[in-house]
Design an enzyme around this catalytic site. Sequence first.
Site, PDB file in Angstrom:
ATOM      1  N   PHE A 124       0.752  -1.450   0.060  1.00  0.00           N
ATOM      2  CA  PHE A 124      -0.066   0.026   0.017  1.00  0.00           C
ATOM      3  C   PHE A 124       0.889   1.372   0.036  1.00  0.00           C
ATOM      4  CE2 PHE A 124       1.083  -0.291   4.693  1.00  0.00           C
ATOM      5  CZ  PHE A 124       1.124   1.034   4.548  1.00  0.00           C
ATOM      6  N   LYS A 171      -1.268  -7.065  -9.225  1.00  0.00           N
ATOM      7  CA  LYS A 171      -2.127  -7.035  -8.111  1.00  0.00           C
ATOM      8  C   LYS A 171      -1.706  -5.980  -7.098  1.00  0.00           C
ATOM      9  CE  LYS A 171      -2.693  -8.300  -4.564  1.00  0.00           C
ATOM     10  NZ  LYS A 171      -3.409  -7.298  -3.388  1.00  0.00           N
ATOM     11  N   GLU A 183      -4.888  -3.596  -1.939  1.00  0.00           N
ATOM     12  CA  GLU A 183      -6.361  -3.458  -1.835  1.00  0.00           C
ATOM     13  C   GLU A 183      -6.736  -1.925  -1.026  1.00  0.00           C
ATOM     14  OE1 GLU A 183      -4.802  -5.819  -0.455  1.00  0.00           O
ATOM     15  OE2 GLU A 183      -5.770  -6.310   1.451  1.00  0.00           O
ATOM     16  N   SER A 204       5.191  -6.942   3.409  1.00  0.00           N
ATOM     17  CA  SER A 204       5.848  -7.413   4.644  1.00  0.00           C
ATOM     18  C   SER A 204       6.565  -8.680   4.473  1.00  0.00           C
ATOM     19  CB  SER A 204       4.879  -7.665   5.644  1.00  0.00           C
ATOM     20  OG  SER A 204       3.858  -8.517   5.206  1.00  0.00           O
ATOM     21  N   CYS A 261       9.545   1.774   3.220  1.00  0.00           N
ATOM     22  CA  CYS A 261      10.215   0.620   3.433  1.00  0.00           C
ATOM     23  C   CYS A 261      11.693   0.999   3.738  1.00  0.00           C
ATOM     24  CB  CYS A 261      10.110  -0.382   2.373  1.00  0.00           C
ATOM     25  SG  CYS A 261      10.853   0.614   0.755  1.00  0.00           S
ATOM     26  N   GLU A 315       9.088  -4.097  12.995  1.00  0.00           N
ATOM     27  CA  GLU A 315       8.876  -3.010  11.960  1.00  0.00           C
ATOM     28  C   GLU A 315       7.577  -2.349  12.320  1.00  0.00           C
ATOM     29  OE1 GLU A 315       7.843  -3.999   7.854  1.00  0.00           O
ATOM     30  OE2 GLU A 315       8.948  -2.203   7.149  1.00  0.00           O
TER      31      GLU A 315
HETATM   32  P1  NAD Z   1       1.434  -6.536   3.023  1.00  0.00           P
HETATM   33  O1  NAD Z   1       2.535  -7.794   2.987  1.00  0.00           O
HETATM   34  O2  NAD Z   1       0.410  -6.529   4.108  1.00  0.00           O
HETATM   35  O3  NAD Z   1       0.862  -6.645   1.707  1.00  0.00           O
HETATM   36  C1  NAD Z   1       1.622  -6.342   0.334  1.00  0.00           C
HETATM   37  C2  NAD Z   1       0.636  -7.143  -0.575  1.00  0.00           C
HETATM   38  O4  NAD Z   1       0.479  -8.534  -0.295  1.00  0.00           O
HETATM   39  C3  NAD Z   1      -0.727  -6.389  -0.937  1.00  0.00           C
HETATM   40  O5  NAD Z   1      -0.747  -6.721  -2.236  1.00  0.00           O
HETATM   41  C4  NAD Z   1      -1.635  -7.441  -0.325  1.00  0.00           C
HETATM   42  O6  NAD Z   1      -2.972  -7.632  -0.654  1.00  0.00           O
HETATM   43  C5  NAD Z   1      -0.848  -9.004  -0.128  1.00  0.00           C
HETATM   44  N1  NAD Z   1      -1.210  -9.854   0.847  1.00  0.00           N
HETATM   45  C6  NAD Z   1      -1.536  -9.292   2.233  1.00  0.00           C
HETATM   46  N2  NAD Z   1      -1.495 -10.332   2.902  1.00  0.00           N
HETATM   47  C7  NAD Z   1      -1.407 -11.433   2.161  1.00  0.00           C
HETATM   48  C8  NAD Z   1      -1.217 -13.075   2.468  1.00  0.00           C
HETATM   49  N3  NAD Z   1      -1.562 -13.487   3.575  1.00  0.00           N
HETATM   50  N4  NAD Z   1      -0.940 -13.822   1.373  1.00  0.00           N
HETATM   51  C9  NAD Z   1      -0.688 -13.230   0.223  1.00  0.00           C
HETATM   52  N5  NAD Z   1      -0.995 -11.970  -0.152  1.00  0.00           N
HETATM   53  C10 NAD Z   1      -1.029 -10.965   0.818  1.00  0.00           C
HETATM   54  O7  NAD Z   1       2.231  -5.260   3.143  1.00  0.00           O
HETATM   55  P2  NAD Z   1       1.581  -3.716   3.098  1.00  0.00           P
HETATM   56  O8  NAD Z   1       1.111  -3.488   4.470  1.00  0.00           O
HETATM   57  O9  NAD Z   1       0.985  -3.282   1.981  1.00  0.00           O
HETATM   58  O10 NAD Z   1       3.086  -2.854   2.888  1.00  0.00           O
HETATM   59  C11 NAD Z   1       3.992  -2.419   3.951  1.00  0.00           C
HETATM   60  C12 NAD Z   1       5.071  -3.560   4.138  1.00  0.00           C
HETATM   61  O11 NAD Z   1       5.689  -3.712   2.831  1.00  0.00           O
HETATM   62  C13 NAD Z   1       6.022  -3.096   5.063  1.00  0.00           C
HETATM   63  O12 NAD Z   1       6.512  -4.207   5.724  1.00  0.00           O
HETATM   64  C14 NAD Z   1       7.108  -2.501   4.264  1.00  0.00           C
HETATM   65  O13 NAD Z   1       8.265  -2.493   4.767  1.00  0.00           O
HETATM   66  C15 NAD Z   1       7.107  -3.348   3.058  1.00  0.00           C
HETATM   67  N6  NAD Z   1       7.675  -2.827   1.926  1.00  0.00           N
HETATM   68  C16 NAD Z   1       9.004  -3.117   1.635  1.00  0.00           C
HETATM   69  C17 NAD Z   1       9.704  -2.560   0.468  1.00  0.00           C
HETATM   70  C18 NAD Z   1      11.021  -3.023   0.032  1.00  0.00           C
HETATM   71  O14 NAD Z   1      11.291  -2.581  -1.052  1.00  0.00           O
HETATM   72  N7  NAD Z   1      11.566  -3.914   0.696  1.00  0.00           N
HETATM   73  C19 NAD Z   1       9.142  -1.429  -0.221  1.00  0.00           C
HETATM   74  C20 NAD Z   1       7.761  -1.131   0.197  1.00  0.00           C
HETATM   75  C21 NAD Z   1       6.993  -1.767   1.355  1.00  0.00           C
END
Ligand code: NAD
Length: 512
Positions: A159, A183, A186, A236, A291, A391
């Site tokens: 997000f 994808k 959401e 994450s 991130c 985090e």
């Molecule tokens: P998230 O892991 O909750 O969601 C990421 C994506 O995975 C979304 O599209 C979501 O719909 C999907 N998703 C969520 N739960 C899932 C599951 N159980 N199974 C399959 N798909 C699932 O992350 P977020 O809250 O949207 O974003 C924040 C996280 O992203 C933080 O941990 C941040 O550090 C990380 N991030 C990392 C980088 C990087 O470059 N390393 C960059 C941006 C964000």
Amino acid sequence: MTGGTLQQTDVETLTHWVGGSGLAGTSGRFAEVTDPATGAVTATVPMASAEDADRAVAAARSAFPAWRDTSLARRTRVLFRFRELLDARAGELAAIITAEHGKVLADAAGEVARGQEVVEFACGAPHLLKGSATENASTGVDVTSLRQPLGVVGVISPFNFPAMVPMWFFPIAIAAGNCVVLKPSEKVPSAALWIARLWAEAGLPDGVFTVLHGDRTAVDALLTHPDVAAVSFVGSTAVARHVYETGTAHGKRVQALGGAKNHMVVLPDADLDVVADQAVNAGFGSAGERCMAVSALVAVGGVADALVERIAARATALRTGDGRRSCDMGPLVSAAARDRVTGYVEAGVADGATLVVDGRSTPVDADGAGFFVGPTLFDHVTTDMSIYTDEIFGPVLSVLRVDTYDEALALVNANPYGNGTAIFTNDGGAARRFRTEVEVGMVGINVPVPVPAAYYSFGGWKGSLFGDTHAHGAEGFHFFTRGKVVTSRWADPAARGGTGGTGVDLGFPRNV
Ligand code: NAD
């Protein structure tokens, strides 16, 4: 509706984007999209079923042969048009990002600009896809290497960067001749749809860029689908691990970028006013939902008192509120994110850290019931506290105190994450040592948020990335293509003959 001023009729019903037009989807499941600055529901977004994912992949699959065979000249012309349209209309995209993510408009515009850099880089695809050729590797034998597209590739994004993170991947994937199924998160679905329409306007054939909204059902459908060749994921660490393990178990190429805990090491010779400015930017920019945000400041050799005083003065002067107003920092993305952050603040206090600036009581410039926490600063944090180990992904900066450079290095290297880190010093020798010794993928020297330029690659180490390949840059082109080596010989009648008069030689071919 959760407390905003919008009427129910203002709530838009979004669709997937498949085969060049909107698709309603079959699941009957929807998620609410909110404006985090007001708390109002602004849209509902369909959550894809496995059947919807099948349709999306099938549309991409059927577009692939023609796109793969489209000349590089034509492909890059579409990319150039996309770049021009994006440049001219970047403000529209930034406004969408602010409305769904909450970050202030200037920050949203910065995100679009960083994404655009990858589009510009991908316009160089003809050069970046060049193989190599060797004449006369053996007598009369030539060798050529090629890189070819993979087919349908999935991009699953978080997000916190609704435009930039998808743009780390799809411009390169498309330039290389693949078809992309995006994808998006959401929580922030509209940026992806806006981008899909822009691609159509730029002349990208239907099916080359698809948007599939959803949650785990959609993600797992892509990870297990036989027609999806590769997946780029950002999110994450827990989900990144799941994506990597499931995708690779189903034979896919996967790069899964995970969470982070980024440190900023401050040596005693650093300019503390500069450091304080940078720490405030890196700790509280985008409400800490980056991130690469700095969440742990490691103060070496007695600089902590002076530094904490400076950071506190700056943090309390920041204006928190609606990102469309004249504010420095916007809300968290959701009520759940806000409650998670305030839970960590309570835990930090209970664990004995010193709460220097408490963002829970920050005045806010916004209407409605937005999801705000102001800049929060903790001092005397230790490595066993949850505000350090986890985090938080919010505007919470923790100061840890150590006596020496070696202690600071050991602290950073002991952390299970390895995304970004920075050192602030005027000592070139110390900075050079840090560059060599620190076990983190992206290092800043007097630069707090060292996000690499598009022509380098972005990626962390350890728990911050699963897979071998980083995002964008040359590694991006490598990820979205596979190599082929062609060894060729054209018959020379004069060279006929060989052993035993049969003309056939069963020996292993040697280069002669
Ligand atoms: P998230 O892991 O909750 O969601 C990421 C994506 O995975 C979304 O599209 C979501 O719909 C999907 N998703 C969520 N739960 C899932 C599951 N159980 N199974 C399959 N798909 C699932 O992350 P977020 O809250 O949207 O974003 C924040 C996280 O992203 C933080 O941990 C941040 O550090 C990380 N991030 C990392 C980088 C990087 O470059 N390393 C960059 C941006 C964000």
